[in-house]
Design an enzyme around this catalytic site. Structure first.
Site, PDB file in Angstrom:
ATOM      1  N   HIS A 148       0.587  -1.096  -0.292  1.00  0.00           N
ATOM      2  CA  HIS A 148      -0.003   0.075   0.237  1.00  0.00           C
ATOM      3  C   HIS A 148       0.848   1.405  -0.256  1.00  0.00           C
ATOM      4  O   HIS A 148       0.817   2.091   0.352  1.00  0.00           O
ATOM      5  CB  HIS A 148      -0.792  -0.274   0.819  1.00  0.00           C
ATOM      6  CG  HIS A 148      -1.768  -1.150   1.475  1.00  0.00           C
ATOM      7  ND1 HIS A 148      -1.345  -2.008   2.301  1.00  0.00           N
ATOM      8  CD2 HIS A 148      -2.730  -1.427   0.567  1.00  0.00           C
ATOM      9  CE1 HIS A 148      -2.021  -3.345   2.186  1.00  0.00           C
ATOM     10  NE2 HIS A 148      -2.692  -3.028   1.358  1.00  0.00           N
TER      11      HIS A 148
HETATM   12 FE1  FES Z   1       0.138  -1.773   3.774  1.00  0.00          FE
HETATM   13 FE2  FES Z   1       2.632  -1.759   3.833  1.00  0.00          FE
HETATM   14  S1  FES Z   1       1.853  -0.201   3.027  1.00  0.00           S
HETATM   15  S2  FES Z   1       1.337  -3.291   4.713  1.00  0.00           S
END
Ligand code: FES
Length: 183
Positions: A148
């Site tokens: 993410h």
């Molecule tokens: Fe979501 Fe690393 S940014 S698990």
């Protein structure tokens, strides 16, 4: 006589009970002997995990390089920072950090070049990418989580993206100049 007959039957019953109990006991021991090693292998107890340490030979990790190893089934990054990366981390005002920690708090005195962290993103646990992969190190020169988009800096502190915390520094010691023991 009837009493002798009864005694004989009782003896017989007792002997059979003993034989049955003995058979069950042996079966029990046999089953336990087979099952326990499997259980230990598949599901180490908390006690076994609590005692487990990982020794890492760091002699081959050149400045600017990192390796990925593991400790208690979690990925661990061991990174040999160059002076520029240490300087970059030191230049960041603590007020700019989401999880304020100096690089000195995240390394050992006199060994600031050795950055040892769990390779577990503090958002939802993906394994961030870093120098070890020679891939995307993100906007802050440290690690980048592809799940993410969390960016960690050269001290593996969270700088951008959804992760709330810095990459965790596990307990470790320098057992010698070339060996680090984690755990
Ligand atoms: Fe979501 Fe690393 S940014 S698990």
């Amino acid at each position: 006589s009837e009493s002798e007959l009864n005694a004989g039957i009782e003896d017989g019953v007792r002997r059979r009970d003993f034989i049955n109990i003995a058979a069950v006991s042996f079966a029990g021991v046999g089953a336990a002997a087979v099952v326990l090693p499997l259980v230990n292998q598949m599901n180490p107890s908390a006690d076994v995990l609590a005692l487990s340490t990982t020794e890492i030979d760091i002699s081959a990790i050149q400045p600017g390089q990192a390796i990925k190893t593991s400790w208690r089934k979690q990925p661990v990054f061991v990174r040999n920072l160059v002076a520029k990366e240490i300087a970059e981390a030191k230049a960041v005002p603590l007020g700019d950090l989401r999880d304020p920690q100096t690089i000195d708090e995240r390394t050992k005195p006199g060994k600031e070049n050795w950055l040892i962290t769990l390779g577990v993103c503090t958002h939802l646990g993906c394994v961030p990418l870093g120098a070890a992969e020679g891939e995307n190190k993100g906007d802050f020169g440290g690690y980048f989580c592809p799940c993410h988009g969390s960016h960690y800096d050269t001290a593996a502190r969270i700088r951008k993206g959804p992760a709330p915390k810095n990459l965790v520094v596990p307990p470790y010691e320098f057992t010698s100049d070339t060996v680090v023991t984690i755990g």
